[in-house]
Enzyme design. Structure first.
Site, PDB file in Angstrom:
ATOM      1  N   LEU A  21      -5.995  -1.783  -0.883  1.00  0.00           N
ATOM      2  CA  LEU A  21      -5.757  -1.767   0.565  1.00  0.00           C
ATOM      3  C   LEU A  21      -6.344  -3.015   1.207  1.00  0.00           C
ATOM      4  CD1 LEU A  21      -6.254   1.460   2.698  1.00  0.00           C
ATOM      5  CD2 LEU A  21      -6.076  -0.836   3.633  1.00  0.00           C
ATOM      6  N   PRO A  66      -4.453  -9.254   9.194  1.00  0.00           N
ATOM      7  CA  PRO A  66      -5.317  -9.901   8.193  1.00  0.00           C
ATOM      8  C   PRO A  66      -4.521 -10.831   7.275  1.00  0.00           C
ATOM      9  CG  PRO A  66      -5.849  -7.581   8.358  1.00  0.00           C
ATOM     10  CD  PRO A  66      -4.581  -7.803   9.160  1.00  0.00           C
ATOM     11  N   GLU A  70      -4.660  -6.481   3.323  1.00  0.00           N
ATOM     12  CA  GLU A  70      -3.421  -7.157   3.711  1.00  0.00           C
ATOM     13  C   GLU A  70      -3.449  -8.657   3.438  1.00  0.00           C
ATOM     14  OE1 GLU A  70      -4.925  -4.847   5.560  1.00  0.00           O
ATOM     15  OE2 GLU A  70      -3.454  -3.230   5.611  1.00  0.00           O
ATOM     16  N   GLN A  82       1.940  -1.948   5.931  1.00  0.00           N
ATOM     17  CA  GLN A  82       2.276  -0.562   6.261  1.00  0.00           C
ATOM     18  C   GLN A  82       2.715  -0.393   7.718  1.00  0.00           C
ATOM     19  OE1 GLN A  82      -0.620   2.830   5.390  1.00  0.00           O
ATOM     20  NE2 GLN A  82       0.760   2.733   3.650  1.00  0.00           N
ATOM     21  N   PHE A  83       2.100  -1.133   8.616  1.00  0.00           N
ATOM     22  CA  PHE A  83       2.525  -1.206  10.011  1.00  0.00           C
ATOM     23  C   PHE A  83       2.265  -2.618  10.501  1.00  0.00           C
ATOM     24  CE2 PHE A  83       2.018   3.329   9.624  1.00  0.00           C
ATOM     25  CZ  PHE A  83       3.019   3.848  10.433  1.00  0.00           C
ATOM     26  N   HIS A 110      -0.129   1.407  15.723  1.00  0.00           N
ATOM     27  CA  HIS A 110       1.082   1.664  14.939  1.00  0.00           C
ATOM     28  C   HIS A 110       2.353   1.360  15.729  1.00  0.00           C
ATOM     29  CE1 HIS A 110      -1.879   3.851  12.600  1.00  0.00           C
ATOM     30  NE2 HIS A 110      -1.002   4.130  11.673  1.00  0.00           N
ATOM     31  N   GLU A 128       0.845  -1.196   0.000  1.00  0.00           N
ATOM     32  CA  GLU A 128       0.000   0.000   0.000  1.00  0.00           C
ATOM     33  C   GLU A 128       0.881   1.248   0.000  1.00  0.00           C
ATOM     34  OE1 GLU A 128      -2.001  -0.867   3.620  1.00  0.00           O
ATOM     35  OE2 GLU A 128      -2.943  -2.670   2.777  1.00  0.00           O
TER      36      GLU A 128
END
Lengths: 359, 324
Positions: free
Chosen positions: B58, B89, B60, B82-83, B129, B29
């Site tokens: 978007l 998922p 996962e 991304q984090f 995050h 992403e």
């Protein structure tokens, strides 16, 4: 208001339940050998299925999912694919797999609790996927590889009606649409996800229409009409091969047996429903059609059944003759090179060997 | 040669390997036009084009699952979550498929994917995050879990991860992304996986850590050196599979061990390392092993994240305890 889409879902059937043509038949139907081959494969699968269940009942096989009633979906699909395409099956697609280098004894090995059942004679096809719908994402990934390498190859994912409720299924459709991937999704809608009927999976009128939201076509076919399965799968696959993008095909069929040998379908569905579905099963209608055409007889039928029984017995024999498992097999394939800690555990396990449950 | 950050080292390794091997595809992403939310993939789209750098939808699980399909056909996807808090998922695909593909096909298919993700607390980020749940991945048979702690090791270990024929979870400590700079020759030299790095030799006590916590751990080691205490510091780097030899050799030498990690204490990798040392080096130990770890709580919002993270004071106290 933005008027974005009006849609209808086409439905394709060539032979009705009585084996009578309802529309002009595709060209390949002119060739007796092609029809014999399809009929033979479906018969082989049915004989095999009964034998596998018997093996399970006598402790010679683990839990086994019957394909009874769904033979046309995988057989027709297998006949529509090229060998260098890639199949990402669920677990009732033996009819396609045996046309692609998988043997009946490989399938027995798999359900007999032996990973060697996945070491079959196709270099790229995925093994059966048990986590529901997860294989649809592998197929789009395979299709990404074909697209990146500019190869004229197609990935095919098969899943059931229950899988269409999974996030992975929607995510796979979405990616297939957005990248216009060479992939075909086959939903073998056998009406039951174990005990949950199709009507409780979704309020959508069809499963095929889920493709519309992803930006590509969805079709329904009579999944018990092997002529429709082969013809429409081939059309979708060739469309994908030539840059036309993905297609979703909902093949309407019925799971005549239990979900698996560990299931008892009488707990959740009526005999009447099963009897109605029985009348639509795929072998009978092709047999009727071939008989009407003067190409089939009771004598040929008996010869075929004997031939299939012989093939199945040979597969059972090969399954029984497979070399015993060793504890090393648990370890040797986790990594390309065995890490030191696993090497130690492998050595430990070898000191405590156990018997093979089904040998 | 300019000095670069850990983040730039990740970027440099990606660019080097993409140049060297056209099977390497970067996907995730915001990794394309935007160059990643941390800029780890900055410039790759311009250099290698949209055929090699994919901004994905978007999702996962899709990122994980599609990577498995690609890898099964011989591509080498380097996929970014991304984090870490958003990687879950993808767990089903990673645990049920990526980690098993080689084993369940007896080597007929394999899965050379690198799943990269920024991880750890300490950058004042929003909820979800700041996780460090490396033990989930380390507990899964069939995965390698690699965590760099410096620009040079980020470069060398990421190259090794991409070249490895099996799936690698590559966790990049966000707190270190821009913390220090180092000369990192861009010569394509990989560092060995499955090996610890001894960052500092010492004789009194062994400090074992990985990722961002090595920053505090090294500070403590340097400070204690002034007080006449000699700390050996080990960067585990590959937390699965563990390089037990380096850990055992060190503890057999020092007789004392403190394990420091940011992840929650219970069932963290510190427990595994402590168990190995107890099983195989018990008679060398002159004091009980002590773990300094994150508490068994949800990582707090950032007002309290410093209280959550093991501090230099906590590490120092633990070292003094085992030295008593």
């Amino acid at each position: 208001m933005v008027d974005v889409a009006h849609f209808s879902i086409p439905y394709f059937q060539y032979l009705n339940e009585q084996g009578q043509p309802v529309v002009a038949l595709p060209d390949f139907v002119k060739d007796n050998q092609t029809l014999f081959s399809l009929y033979r494969l479906m018969t082989l699968l049915r004989v095999f299925d009964a034998r596998a269940i018997a093996l399970q009942r006598t402790g010679m096989l683990g839990t086994y999912p019957s394909v009874l009633g769904q033979e046309a979906v995988s057989v027709g699909l297998g006949a529509a694919m090229h060998l260098d395409d890639v199949l990402c099956p669920a677990y009732r697609e033996g009819g396609a797999q045996i046309q692609r280098g998988v043997t009946l004894s490989d399938i027995l090995l798999y359900w007999g609790g032996d990973e060697r059942g996945n070491v079959f004679g196709h270099p790229n096809d995925f093994p059966m996927a048990v986590p529901i719908g997860s294989q649809t994402l592998h197929a789009v990934g395979v299709a990404c590889a074909f697209q990146y390498r500019k190869q004229a190859r197609v990935a095919v994912a098969v899943c059931g009606d229950g899988a269409t409720s999974q996030g992975d299924f929607y995510e796979a459709l979405n990616l297939a649409g957005v990248r216009n991937l060479p992939v075909v999704f086959i939903v073998a809608n056998n009406q039951w996800a174990i005990s949950v009927p199709r009507g409780r999976q979704t309020r959508c009128q069809t499963l095929a229409q889920k493709a519309i939201a992803a930006g590509f076509a969805g079709w329904q076919i009579d999944g018990n009409d092997v002529i429709a399965v082969k013809e429409k799968c081939a059309e979708a696959i060739e469309k994908a091969r030539t840059g036309g993008g993905p297609t979703l095909i909902e093949a309407l069929t019925y799971r005549l047996g239990d979900h698996t040998t560990a299931d008892d379908a009488s707990r959740y569905r009526s005999k009447e429903e099963v009897a109605q579905a029985q009348a639509k099963e795929p072998l009978k209608r092709l047999r009727h059609y071939l008989t009407e055409r003067g190409e089939w007889s009771e004598e040929k039928e008996q010869l075929l059944l004997a031939e299939c029984a012989k093939d199945v017995e040979e597969a059972v024999e090969a399954y029984k003759q497979v070399s015993p498992v060793t504890t090393d097999m648990m370890f040797d394939f986790h990594f390309a090179t065995l890490p030191a800690d696993l090497a130690e555990q492998k050595h430990l396990a070898a000191q405590f060997p156990v018997g093979d449950a089904h040998a | 040669m300019p000095e670069i950050t850990l983040l730039e080292a990740v970027n440099q390794a990606l660019a080097y390997e993409m140049q060297r091997d056209e099977n390497v595809i970067v996907l995730g992403e915001d990794v394309g036009t935007n160059g990643g939310v941390f800029r780890a993939t900055q410039g790759l789209l311009q250099k290698f084009g949209a055929e090699r750098v994919w901004d994905t939808p978007l999702a996962e699980s899709m990122i994980a699952g599609m990577s498995i399909g690609m890898a099964s056909q011989g591509l080498k996807p380097v996929a970014e979550f991304q984090f870490m808090g958003f990687s879950y998922p993808g767990l089903d695909q990673i645990i049920n498929h990526a980690a098993r593909l080689r084993n369940r096909t007896r080597g007929r298919l394999s899965c050379p994917v690198v799943f990269r993700t920024p991880y750890g607390a300490g950058i004042h980020a929003p909820e979800h995050h700041s996780e460090s749940t490396e033990a989930i991945y380390a507990h899964t048979p069939g995965l390698r879990v690699v965590i760099p702690s410096s620009p040079a090791r980020a470069y060398g270990l990421l190259l090794a991860a991409i070249r490895d024929p099996d799936p690698v979870i590559f966790l990049e400590p966000t707190r270190l992304y821009r913390l220090v700079k180092q000369n990192v020759p861009d010569e394509g030299e990989a560092l060995p996986l499955d090996q610890c790095f001894v960052l500092r030799e010492g004789s009194d006590v062994t400090l074992v850590s990985w990722g961002a916590m090595l920053h505090e751990t090294m500070n403590v080691a340097r400070a204690l050196d002034q007080e006449g205490i000699s700390c050996e510091v080990i960067d585990v780097a590959t937390i699965k599979p563990l390089d037990r030899d380096t850990l055992l050799n060190s503890v057999e030498k020092t007789g004392r061990c403190v394990i420091i990690h940011e992840a929650p204490l219970t069932a963290g990798m510190g427990a595994e390392i402590a168990a190995i040392l107890a099983e195989q080096a018990l008679f060398f130990l002159q004091a009980p092993i002590v773990r300094v770890a994150g508490y068994d709580v949800t990582v707090p919002y950032f007002k309290l994240e410093k209280a959550y993270l093991p501090s230099e004071a906590r590490i120092k106290e633990a070292v003094l305890t085992v030295l008593q």
